[in-house]
Design a protein around this motif. Sequence first.
Motif, PDB file in Angstrom:
ATOM      1  N   THR A  24       0.865  -1.167   0.000  1.00 23.06           N
ATOM      2  CA  THR A  24       0.000   0.000   0.000  1.00 23.06           C
ATOM      3  C   THR A  24       0.909   1.226   0.000  1.00 23.06           C
ATOM      4  OG1 THR A  24      -0.085   0.167   2.404  1.00 23.06           O
ATOM      5  CG2 THR A  24      -1.771  -1.219   1.336  1.00 23.06           C
ATOM      6  N   SER A  25       0.339   2.409  -0.138  1.00 22.25           N
ATOM      7  CA  SER A  25       1.160   3.620  -0.147  1.00 22.25           C
ATOM      8  C   SER A  25       1.881   3.832   1.182  1.00 22.25           C
ATOM      9  CB  SER A  25       0.315   4.840  -0.490  1.00 22.25           C
ATOM     10  OG  SER A  25      -0.719   4.985   0.452  1.00 22.25           O
ATOM     11  N   SER A  26       1.371   3.249   2.260  1.00 22.24           N
ATOM     12  CA  SER A  26       2.026   3.391   3.570  1.00 22.24           C
ATOM     13  C   SER A  26       3.097   2.326   3.817  1.00 22.24           C
ATOM     14  CB  SER A  26       0.981   3.322   4.689  1.00 22.24           C
ATOM     15  OG  SER A  26       0.415   2.018   4.737  1.00 22.24           O
ATOM     16  N   GLY A  27       3.239   1.366   2.897  1.00 23.65           N
ATOM     17  CA  GLY A  27       4.260   0.332   3.042  1.00 23.65           C
ATOM     18  C   GLY A  27       3.747  -0.991   3.556  1.00 23.65           C
ATOM     19  N   GLY A  36       6.422  -6.288   4.976  1.00 19.52           N
ATOM     20  CA  GLY A  36       6.140  -4.893   4.675  1.00 19.52           C
ATOM     21  C   GLY A  36       7.398  -4.103   4.383  1.00 19.52           C
ATOM     22  N   ARG A  37       7.202  -2.965   3.734  1.00 15.26           N
ATOM     23  CA  ARG A  37       8.326  -2.102   3.376  1.00 15.26           C
ATOM     24  C   ARG A  37       8.617  -1.168   4.555  1.00 15.26           C
ATOM     25  NH1 ARG A  37       6.189   0.908  -0.781  1.00 15.26           N
ATOM     26  NH2 ARG A  37       5.603   2.538   0.683  1.00 15.26           N
ATOM     27  N   ALA A  38       9.824  -1.250   5.076  1.00 18.38           N
ATOM     28  CA  ALA A  38      10.216  -0.371   6.186  1.00 18.38           C
ATOM     29  C   ALA A  38      10.840   0.918   5.657  1.00 18.38           C
ATOM     30  CB  ALA A  38      11.199  -1.082   7.104  1.00 18.38           C
ATOM     31  N   GLN A  53      14.877   6.567   3.340  1.00 15.98           N
ATOM     32  CA  GLN A  53      13.763   7.131   4.099  1.00 15.98           C
ATOM     33  C   GLN A  53      12.585   6.162   4.070  1.00 15.98           C
ATOM     34  OE1 GLN A  53      13.418  10.274   5.632  1.00 15.98           O
ATOM     35  NE2 GLN A  53      15.584  10.613   5.257  1.00 15.98           N
ATOM     36  N   SER A  54      11.671   6.340   5.006  1.00 18.90           N
ATOM     37  CA  SER A  54      10.471   5.499   5.016  1.00 18.90           C
ATOM     38  C   SER A  54       9.496   5.910   3.915  1.00 18.90           C
ATOM     39  CB  SER A  54       9.782   5.566   6.378  1.00 18.90           C
ATOM     40  OG  SER A  54       9.415   6.890   6.686  1.00 18.90           O
ATOM     41  N   GLY A  55       9.522   7.155   3.488  1.00 21.35           N
ATOM     42  CA  GLY A  55       8.608   7.632   2.454  1.00 21.35           C
ATOM     43  C   GLY A  55       9.140   7.382   1.056  1.00 21.35           C
ATOM     44  N   LYS A  56       8.566   6.422   0.348  1.00 19.39           N
ATOM     45  CA  LYS A  56       9.027   6.073  -0.994  1.00 19.39           C
ATOM     46  C   LYS A  56       8.901   7.254  -1.961  1.00 19.39           C
ATOM     47  CE  LYS A  56       8.239   2.734  -4.686  1.00 19.39           C
ATOM     48  NZ  LYS A  56       7.468   1.548  -5.089  1.00 19.39           N
ATOM     49  N   GLY A  57       7.793   7.998  -1.875  1.00 20.56           N
ATOM     50  CA  GLY A  57       7.587   9.132  -2.770  1.00 20.56           C
ATOM     51  C   GLY A  57       8.644  10.207  -2.584  1.00 20.56           C
ATOM     52  N   TYR A  58       9.026  10.459  -1.341  1.00 18.46           N
ATOM     53  CA  TYR A  58      10.052  11.464  -1.048  1.00 18.46           C
ATOM     54  C   TYR A  58      11.398  11.041  -1.621  1.00 18.46           C
ATOM     55  CZ  TYR A  58      13.008  14.679   1.550  1.00 18.46           C
ATOM     56  OH  TYR A  58      13.935  15.629   1.888  1.00 18.46           O
ATOM     57  N   VAL A  59      11.740   9.770  -1.463  1.00 17.60           N
ATOM     58  CA  VAL A  59      13.007   9.257  -2.000  1.00 17.60           C
ATOM     59  C   VAL A  59      12.999   9.374  -3.524  1.00 17.60           C
ATOM     60  CG1 VAL A  59      14.514   7.232  -2.226  1.00 17.60           C
ATOM     61  CG2 VAL A  59      13.388   7.705  -0.051  1.00 17.60           C
ATOM     62  N   ASN A  60      11.880   9.026  -4.146  1.00 14.98           N
ATOM     63  CA  ASN A  60      11.799   9.077  -5.597  1.00 14.98           C
ATOM     64  C   ASN A  60      11.922  10.506  -6.119  1.00 14.98           C
ATOM     65  OD1 ASN A  60      11.562   7.844  -8.136  1.00 14.98           O
ATOM     66  ND2 ASN A  60       9.371   8.230  -8.188  1.00 14.98           N
ATOM     67  N   GLU A  61      11.251  11.465  -5.485  1.00 21.15           N
ATOM     68  CA  GLU A  61      11.366  12.864  -5.903  1.00 21.15           C
ATOM     69  C   GLU A  61      12.792  13.386  -5.727  1.00 21.15           C
ATOM     70  OE1 GLU A  61       9.249  14.975  -7.470  1.00 21.15           O
ATOM     71  OE2 GLU A  61       8.054  13.158  -7.696  1.00 21.15           O
ATOM     72  N   SER A  62      13.417  13.061  -4.622  1.00 22.36           N
ATOM     73  CA  SER A  62      14.806  13.489  -4.373  1.00 22.36           C
ATOM     74  C   SER A  62      15.756  12.859  -5.377  1.00 22.36           C
ATOM     75  CB  SER A  62      15.223  13.113  -2.950  1.00 22.36           C
ATOM     76  OG  SER A  62      14.418  13.783  -2.019  1.00 22.36           O
ATOM     77  N   ARG A  63      15.507  11.616  -5.714  1.00 22.67           N
ATOM     78  CA  ARG A  63      16.320  10.895  -6.698  1.00 22.67           C
ATOM     79  C   ARG A  63      16.214  11.578  -8.055  1.00 22.67           C
ATOM     80  NH1 ARG A  63      15.384   6.968 -10.655  1.00 22.67           N
ATOM     81  NH2 ARG A  63      13.152   7.273 -10.404  1.00 22.67           N
ATOM     82  N   LYS A  64      14.997  11.905  -8.460  1.00 26.04           N
ATOM     83  CA  LYS A  64      14.799  12.576  -9.748  1.00 26.04           C
ATOM     84  C   LYS A  64      15.495  13.930  -9.776  1.00 26.04           C
ATOM     85  CE  LYS A  64      10.309  10.510 -10.808  1.00 26.04           C
ATOM     86  NZ  LYS A  64       8.855  10.809 -10.918  1.00 26.04           N
ATOM     87  N   ARG A  65      15.393  14.665  -8.670  1.00 28.37           N
ATOM     88  CA  ARG A  65      16.041  15.982  -8.581  1.00 28.37           C
ATOM     89  C   ARG A  65      17.554  15.831  -8.701  1.00 28.37           C
ATOM     90  NH1 ARG A  65      14.497  17.378  -3.661  1.00 28.37           N
ATOM     91  NH2 ARG A  65      12.364  17.471  -4.355  1.00 28.37           N
ATOM     92  N   HIS A  66      18.120  14.843  -8.012  1.00 27.27           N
ATOM     93  CA  HIS A  66      19.566  14.618  -8.069  1.00 27.27           C
ATOM     94  C   HIS A  66      20.000  14.255  -9.493  1.00 27.27           C
ATOM     95  CE1 HIS A  66      23.593  13.346  -6.999  1.00 27.27           C
ATOM     96  NE2 HIS A  66      23.356  12.240  -7.698  1.00 27.27           N
ATOM     97  N   LEU A  67      19.283  13.332 -10.116  1.00 24.55           N
ATOM     98  CA  LEU A  67      19.659  12.902 -11.459  1.00 24.55           C
ATOM     99  C   LEU A  67      19.521  14.033 -12.479  1.00 24.55           C
ATOM    100  CD1 LEU A  67      18.153   9.312 -11.499  1.00 24.55           C
ATOM    101  CD2 LEU A  67      20.569   9.929 -11.402  1.00 24.55           C
ATOM    102  N   SER A  68      18.536  14.904 -12.304  1.00 25.54           N
ATOM    103  CA  SER A  68      18.397  16.033 -13.229  1.00 25.54           C
ATOM    104  C   SER A  68      19.577  16.992 -13.096  1.00 25.54           C
ATOM    105  CB  SER A  68      17.071  16.765 -13.015  1.00 25.54           C
ATOM    106  OG  SER A  68      17.084  17.499 -11.829  1.00 25.54           O
TER     107      SER A  68
END
Length: 86
Positions: A24-27, A36-38, A53-68
């Motif tokens: 689920t979105s909460s892991g 479950g996803r920790a 981080q526990s928040g997958k969306g936050y990690v993904n956004e930060s990853r995209k920002r770094h790669l850009s």
Amino acid sequence: MAYRAPLTNHHADGTLCPAEHKHTSSGKALHPDCPGRAYTQAICSCGGWEMKQSGKGYVNESRKRHLSGHAQGLKVLRDLLRLDGS
């Protein structure tokens, strides 16, 4: 060079959570054998950036920002080389 920073999901004990384990979105696990996803982690192949981080969306956004940032740096370098080579 094309840098990569793949997302990986992990259980609380640090073991890798396979991609076929859906959550689920909460892991919370939707797969019967998954605890479950920790946390979600991304490590860039440049060697200078990683996030866990526990928040997958936050990690993904930060990853995209770094790669850009890598893409912008390569564009600036190409432009400088083009000016030098003229």
